[in-house]
Design a protein around this motif. Structure first.
Motif, mmCIF file in Angstrom:
data_model
loop_
_atom_site.group_PDB
_atom_site.id
_atom_site.type_symbol
_atom_site.label_atom_id
_atom_site.label_comp_id
_atom_site.label_asym_id
_atom_site.label_seq_id
_atom_site.Cartn_x
_atom_site.Cartn_y
_atom_site.Cartn_z
ATOM 1 N N UNK A 217 27.785 48.837 6.427
ATOM 2 C CA UNK A 217 29.116 48.550 5.862
ATOM 3 C C UNK A 217 31.104 47.391 5.663
ATOM 4 N N UNK A 218 30.768 47.412 4.894
ATOM 5 C CA UNK A 218 31.747 46.534 4.697
ATOM 6 C C UNK A 218 33.027 46.432 6.400
ATOM 7 N N UNK A 219 33.557 45.085 6.637
ATOM 8 C CA UNK A 219 34.269 45.057 7.495
ATOM 9 C C UNK A 219 35.319 44.491 7.447
ATOM 10 N N UNK A 220 37.209 44.615 7.677
ATOM 11 C CA UNK A 220 37.779 43.875 6.919
ATOM 12 C C UNK A 220 37.493 42.419 8.151
ATOM 13 N N UNK A 221 37.738 41.358 7.448
ATOM 14 C CA UNK A 221 37.763 40.343 8.167
ATOM 15 C C UNK A 221 39.494 40.030 9.361
ATOM 16 N N UNK A 222 39.891 40.409 9.120
ATOM 17 C CA UNK A 222 41.225 40.406 9.892
ATOM 18 C C UNK A 222 41.192 41.457 10.465
ATOM 19 N N UNK A 223 40.535 42.290 11.401
ATOM 20 C CA UNK A 223 40.197 43.571 12.433
ATOM 21 C C UNK A 223 38.744 43.177 13.358
ATOM 22 N N UNK A 224 37.840 42.659 11.494
ATOM 23 C CA UNK A 224 36.076 43.057 12.353
ATOM 24 C C UNK A 224 35.762 44.567 12.567
ATOM 25 N N UNK A 225 36.889 45.221 12.269
ATOM 26 C CA UNK A 225 36.255 46.667 12.216
ATOM 27 C C UNK A 225 35.994 46.882 10.777
ATOM 28 N N UNK A 226 35.036 48.477 10.468
ATOM 29 C CA UNK A 226 34.863 48.841 8.907
ATOM 30 C C UNK A 226 36.074 48.833 8.723
ATOM 31 N N UNK A 227 36.017 48.339 7.045
ATOM 32 C CA UNK A 227 37.347 48.930 7.113
ATOM 33 C C UNK A 227 37.873 50.607 6.380
ATOM 34 N N UNK A 228 38.415 49.973 6.147
ATOM 35 C CA UNK A 228 39.899 51.861 6.852
ATOM 36 C C UNK A 228 40.857 52.421 5.649
ATOM 37 N N UNK A 229 40.201 53.714 5.020
ATOM 38 C CA UNK A 229 41.697 53.665 4.285
ATOM 39 C C UNK A 229 42.516 53.434 4.548
ATOM 40 N N UNK A 230 42.545 53.472 6.382
ATOM 41 C CA UNK A 230 44.874 53.540 6.846
ATOM 42 C C UNK A 230 44.774 52.500 7.100
ATOM 43 N N UNK A 231 44.364 51.543 7.673
ATOM 44 C CA UNK A 231 43.999 50.193 8.160
ATOM 45 C C UNK A 231 44.365 48.950 6.524
ATOM 46 N N UNK A 232 43.497 49.486 5.878
ATOM 47 C CA UNK A 232 43.006 48.172 4.789
ATOM 48 C C UNK A 232 43.425 48.871 3.585
ATOM 49 N N UNK A 233 43.231 47.647 2.472
ATOM 50 C CA UNK A 233 43.474 48.104 1.328
ATOM 51 C C UNK A 233 42.326 48.113 0.765
ATOM 52 N N UNK A 234 41.815 49.309 0.727
ATOM 53 C CA UNK A 234 40.480 49.714 -0.523
ATOM 54 C C UNK A 234 40.432 50.279 -1.880
ATOM 55 N N UNK A 235 41.276 50.749 -2.158
ATOM 56 C CA UNK A 235 41.454 51.777 -3.163
ATOM 57 C C UNK A 235 41.464 50.704 -4.666
ATOM 58 N N UNK A 236 39.875 51.501 -5.573
ATOM 59 C CA UNK A 236 40.226 50.351 -6.512
ATOM 60 C C UNK A 236 41.509 50.043 -7.555
ATOM 61 N N UNK A 237 41.850 51.459 -8.057
ATOM 62 C CA UNK A 237 42.952 51.249 -8.726
ATOM 63 C C UNK A 237 44.211 50.353 -8.163
ATOM 64 N N UNK A 238 43.751 50.272 -6.746
ATOM 65 C CA UNK A 238 45.268 49.659 -6.307
ATOM 66 C C UNK A 238 44.588 48.199 -6.569
ATOM 67 N N UNK A 239 43.578 47.353 -6.894
ATOM 68 C CA UNK A 239 43.298 46.313 -6.863
ATOM 69 C C UNK A 239 44.100 45.249 -8.297
ATOM 70 N N UNK A 240 42.967 46.603 -9.249
ATOM 71 C CA UNK A 240 43.420 46.334 -10.536
ATOM 72 C C UNK A 240 45.078 46.343 -10.652
#
Ligand code: GLU
Length: 428
Positions: A217-240
């Motif tokens: 699993x990819x972890x969030x650098x901020x929380x050290x937890x698994x990247x989460x759709x609720x907490x982190x920005x994870x959607x590819x289109x959003x990055x684009x």
């Protein structure tokens, strides 16, 4: 080698999904094999409308083009899953069950691993896997590079066909992996605990069992937890949308869970394919560092031609825009930085006088003289015994309204002498 990316259309493509798809793609292509896209939409309650199409659009933006395409709800109509599971019932490896359907959670953690219906010889209802007692099931994970095993006494009688006639993931995916001659399954780590069920299903369906790998699993650098759709920005289109280039994002995630023998960092998709080696899969959880992604993005922006960058920024290809783009290309981390950095070229800035240091009026007065006489501004600085940094800061603020800007001499040149003088005069 044949690999597949098998998303459920329950939402938009996120970073983890993109990475799974990328690894499946490069693994297959490195061997000259096929990459298959399979939409796993047999849980129709969880389906998000439009997401199956959106997933395809997004994958294409990253260049992950598939060789074959399947939709499970379509395949379901041919009866392939029903036929497979009825075969398992006939062989004694599955049984009908008419218990009230439990939700996935209670089923997963049920204290009763053995279903009460397994010996009732029912002839209708849902169908569940008859897990044998006291057997060891095992496989070697090609990501973790180690053997993982379970005693079947810890494995529950998983549902294969629901009472509505639709297959569960455990049945549909394994039936398809065999039918589509998938050689390597690469999938999210969440599926690791279900692997013993799948190994049994593969065996009872007559196999062969593909190789299986679960990237960590990819972890969030901020929380050290698994990247989460609720907490982190994870959607590819959003990055684009935020101004990341697909090739930069792809390069960045390629190295979240895979590493080369040398310390190489920059890879085009073709180079990933050429240099891929499954031995490079990492065992440790990678962290998603935004700074690192920004660095990659900056590298890719720098590689673009001025014309190409203009196009990506959706700007007219004229001389002024060309000069501006050439001037700030090295400073962009994201396409979206462009607007803020270059706003002053297109409109007069609001200058907050509080930004200025001492002597700014003197600086500006001498700058005006210098510019009017086409003089080198460094000479003006020397003649007047100004501090170089202070002088140019006054100039910078007056022309742009900001303290951090592209090189100021070049900016004045692009802006034009008249406009620059006008801005300076207004302030004294
Ligand atoms: N449909 C599953 C999911 O989206 C796919 C898992 C797999 O790749 O086998 O999680």
């Amino acid at each position: 080698m044949r690999t597949r990316f098998a998303p459920s259309p329950t939402g938009f493509l996120h970073i983890g999904g993109l990475r799974t798809a990328l690894y499946a793609y490069v693994m297959a292509k490195h061997e000259g094999g096929e990459f298959i896209l399979r939409i796993e939409d047999t849980d129709q309650k969880r389906e998000v409308e439009g997401s199956a199409e959106a997933l395809q659009v997004t994958l294409k933006k990253f260049g992950l083009v598939w060789d074959e395409f399947y939709i499970q709800s379509e395949r379901h109509k041919s009866g392939i899953y029903k036929k497979a599971v009825e075969r398992l019932v006939l062989d004694g490896h599955a049984f009908y069950c008419n218990c009230k359907p439990k939700n996935a959670k209670t089923e997963g953690f049920s204290v009763e691993l053995r279903d009460p219906c397994r010996d009732k010889n029912l002839t209708s209802g849902a169908i569940k896997l008859r897990v044998p007692d006291d057997e060891i099931v095992k496989y070697k994970d090609f990501v973790h590079k180690k053997e993982i095993s379970w005693n079947t006494n810890t494995v529950y009688d998983a549902t294969l066909l629901k009472s509505d006639g639709f297959p569960t993931y455990h049945l549909a995916a394994m039936t398809d992996d065999i039918d589509m001659k998938i050689t390597h399954i690469i999938r999210g780590h969440d599926w690791m605990p279900s692997t013993p069920v799948h190994l049994l299903v593969f065996k009872y369906l007559g196999g062969p069992t593909p190789e299986i790998g679960h990237p960590t699993d990819i972890l969030s650098a901020e929380t050290g937890k698994k990247l989460s759709k609720r907490r982190d920005s994870v959607f590819c289109e959003q990055f684009l949308e935020e101004g990341y280039l697909p090739e930069a994002l792809l390069n960045f995630i390629f190295l979240l869970g895979w590493a080369p023998k040398d310390n190489r960092e920059l890879y085009s998709l073709k180079e990933m394919v050429d240099s891929f080696d499954p031995n490079g899969f990492q065992d440790a959880n990678p962290k998603f560092f935004r700074d690192k992604l920004n660095w990659f993005n900056g590298q890719y922006i720098r590689k673009l031609s001025v014309d190409n960058l203009l196009e990506k920024l959706e700007l007219d290809n004229n001389q002024k825009n060309k000069s501006i783009v050439a001037l700030i290309q090295d400073r962009l981390e994201k396409l979206s930085d462009f607007k803020m950095l270059t706003k002053f070229f297109f409109e007069k800035p609001e200058v907050d006088a509080k930004l200025f240091g001492e002597n700014y009026k003197e600086h500006l007065t001498k700058a005006i003289e210098g510019i009017q006489n086409n003089r080198d501004l460094m000479e003006v600085v020397k003649e007047n015994n100004f501090k170089t940094g202070d002088f140019f800061m006054s100039l910078r603020i007056a022309i742009t309204g900001m303290k951090f800007t592209p090189p100021i001499n070049e900016s004045i040149e692009i802006l034009g002498k008249e406009e620059a003088l006008e801005r300076l005069k207004k302030l004294i």
